[in-house]
Design a protein around this motif. Structure first.
Motif, PDB file in Angstrom:
ATOM      1  N   SER A  60      39.872  50.969  42.872  1.00 24.21           N
ATOM      2  CA  SER A  60      41.276  50.791  43.218  1.00 24.21           C
ATOM      3  C   SER A  60      41.419  50.242  44.635  1.00 24.21           C
ATOM      4  O   SER A  60      42.224  49.331  44.886  1.00 24.21           O
ATOM      5  N   TYR A 103      39.124  48.528  46.239  1.00 24.88           N
ATOM      6  CA  TYR A 103      38.600  47.160  46.209  1.00 24.88           C
ATOM      7  C   TYR A 103      39.670  46.187  45.739  1.00 24.88           C
ATOM      8  O   TYR A 103      39.872  45.126  46.334  1.00 24.88           O
ATOM      9  N   GLN A 104      40.351  46.535  44.659  1.00 30.74           N
ATOM     10  CA  GLN A 104      41.404  45.666  44.132  1.00 30.74           C
ATOM     11  C   GLN A 104      42.486  45.434  45.181  1.00 30.74           C
ATOM     12  O   GLN A 104      42.951  44.303  45.383  1.00 30.74           O
ATOM     13  N   GLN A 105      42.903  46.491  45.865  1.00 32.60           N
ATOM     14  CA  GLN A 105      43.953  46.373  46.864  1.00 32.60           C
ATOM     15  C   GLN A 105      43.527  45.455  48.014  1.00 32.60           C
ATOM     16  O   GLN A 105      44.318  44.651  48.496  1.00 32.60           O
ATOM     17  N   SER A 162      42.262  41.491  46.312  1.00 24.46           N
ATOM     18  CA  SER A 162      43.083  40.677  45.418  1.00 24.46           C
ATOM     19  C   SER A 162      43.775  39.534  46.139  1.00 24.46           C
ATOM     20  O   SER A 162      44.180  38.544  45.507  1.00 24.46           O
ATOM     21  N   TYR A 217      38.386  36.274  44.458  1.00 24.71           N
ATOM     22  CA  TYR A 217      38.496  37.583  43.820  1.00 24.71           C
ATOM     23  C   TYR A 217      38.600  37.434  42.307  1.00 24.71           C
ATOM     24  O   TYR A 217      39.329  36.583  41.794  1.00 24.71           O
ATOM     25  N   GLU A 261      39.156  39.966  38.892  1.00 20.27           N
ATOM     26  CA  GLU A 261      39.516  41.307  38.420  1.00 20.27           C
ATOM     27  C   GLU A 261      38.494  41.796  37.383  1.00 20.27           C
ATOM     28  O   GLU A 261      38.157  41.077  36.441  1.00 20.27           O
ATOM     29  N   LYS A 287      31.662  43.579  40.715  1.00 27.16           N
ATOM     30  CA  LYS A 287      32.784  42.812  41.259  1.00 27.16           C
ATOM     31  C   LYS A 287      32.307  41.437  41.744  1.00 27.16           C
ATOM     32  O   LYS A 287      31.963  41.271  42.915  1.00 27.16           O
TER      33      LYS A 287
END
Length: 387
Positions: A294, A296-298, A301, A306, A308, A314
């Motif tokens: 979570s 990492y995504q924040q 992104s 990047y 998903e 990743k």
């Protein structure tokens, strides 16, 4: 005189000129979230030790206990004297965990995949594989007696057109370079009529599903053949082919990688059984991965490159092979260890950094990685503009 020297020199020169040459680097203390290279500490974002078990002290003690009980090596192949109570207990643990009648043990996932295809597939059979399957599967498909066809990555419609008759459909559960999931439920539906389904879940087992049962459990499907490995989330090494009783007996008779290889050390089998119990009961490790993913995504992104994913793998897309190496080197200078993945491992123009998260990482390390990658990408782009 054989032209080996000339051939080898030309191939090495070609690989070097294309900036795709590989090299082995000796690292120290690489089984944790950090490693040492040339006396410099790095935060390690390249390990497949997703659950942080590779250096877990409790697991180390279980392996040491296995040595006390069974000695060092197995001493023979499984059908001679190499199969011990530790191996039988491991097979039973795997069957109970994953819901299969048999588990056939191998020393590596590479051997397990090749053993299945070489022993099962005969002339006239149809083998259909995802285009991005692991090299062990593709190589075995090329060299076995069956006719092999490949369908576009995760493309169900193309699979339907390719599966022109009954055969064996093979996919990975989680793809190691892209971190994406196979559409297992859709593939399972397609194979129900007159085909078999095989899944290599090397990167899904331990991480996905209830009690870490893997990508098939998460997708609520049961293939005819499931290959699981112990060198990633389980923190050790080796592999198993999960199947029904008759197929297990068949592999015992005809899978040469199993019949003629020295069995894995019984102490290792003892440790793997302990690792399975840890994976099943220590949900906090998967919860920690979810928290890191979570974050990492924040953080990532907003960055170009990047991609998903729902897994700890990743990929950060760079494109150019040379630039990917330069960025990895720049990150190393900042104390961050990432691997540049280039062709032929990935497609031309799809070079990337393969970032992997583990339960041993923390939030601050993920934040630092995002900042560093942004800086490194800009630094390399500026350098290439100048020169």
């Amino acid at each position: 005189m054989p032209p080996f020297n000339t051939r080898i020199s030309k191939q090495l020169e070609k690989r070097l000129d294309s900036r795709l040459s590989r090299s082995i680097r000796t690292i120290e203390a690489g089984n944790t979230a950090s490693l040492s290279f040339q006396s410099k500490r790095h935060v390690n974002f390249s390990s497949n030790d997703y659950l942080g078990l590779a250096a877990d002290k409790t697991l180390s003690q279980a392996w040491q206990r296995g040595i006390d009980l069974y000695g060092n090596g197995s001493g023979a192949s499984p059908l001679v004297t190499g199969f011990s109570k530790a191996h039988a207990d491991l097979e039973a643990s795997l069957c109970d965990w994953l819901g299969f009648e048999r588990a056939i043990l191998f020393s590596s996932g590479f051997s397990a995949n090749q053993a299945v295809l070489f022993s099962l597939m005969k002339e006239g059979d149809l083998l259909v594989q995802d285009k991005l399957n692991h090299a062990s599967l593709i190589e075995a498909g090329i060299h076995c007696s069956a006719t092999m066809k490949r369908f576009r990555h995760n493309d169900i419609e193309h699979l339907k057109r390719t599966l022109t008759s009954g055969g064996l459909v093979v996919t990975e559960g989680v793809f190691s370079m892209d971190g994406d999931l196979a559409p297992l439920a859709d593939i399972h539906d397609i194979t129900q009529v007159n085909s078999w389904f095989m899944v290599d879940d090397a990167h899904g087992i331990g991480v996905l599903g209830e009690e870490g049962r893997g990508s098939c459990h998460s997708a609520n499907v049961k293939p005819e053949i499931l290959v699981v490995t112990f060198g990633k989330a389980l923190g050790l090494s080796g592999a198993a082919v999960m199947c029904n009783q008759d197929l297990g007996d068949y592999f015992t008779q005809f899978a040469r990688h199993h019949v003629y290889s020295t069995a894995m050390p019984p102490s290792l089998a003892h440790a793997i059984s302990h690792s399975i119990e840890m994976v099943r009961t220590q949900q906090w490790r998967r919860d920690k991965l979810a928290e890191l993913q979570s974050e990492y995504q924040q953080r990532f992104s907003m960055l170009d490159g990047y991609i998903e994913t729902e897994t700890p793998i990743k990929p950060f897309l760079i494109g150019d092979s040379g630039a990917s190496v330069q960025i990895a080197m720049a990150l190393s200078d900042m104390g961050l260890w990432l691997t540049a993945i280039r062709p032929p491992t990935v497609a031309k123009g799809a070079a990337r950094l393969r970032v992997t998260l583990t339960a041993n990482h923390n939030i601050n390390q993920v934040k630092a990685l995002a900042n560093a990658i942004g800086q490194a990408v800009e630094k390399v782009a500026e350098w290439n503009r100048r020169f």
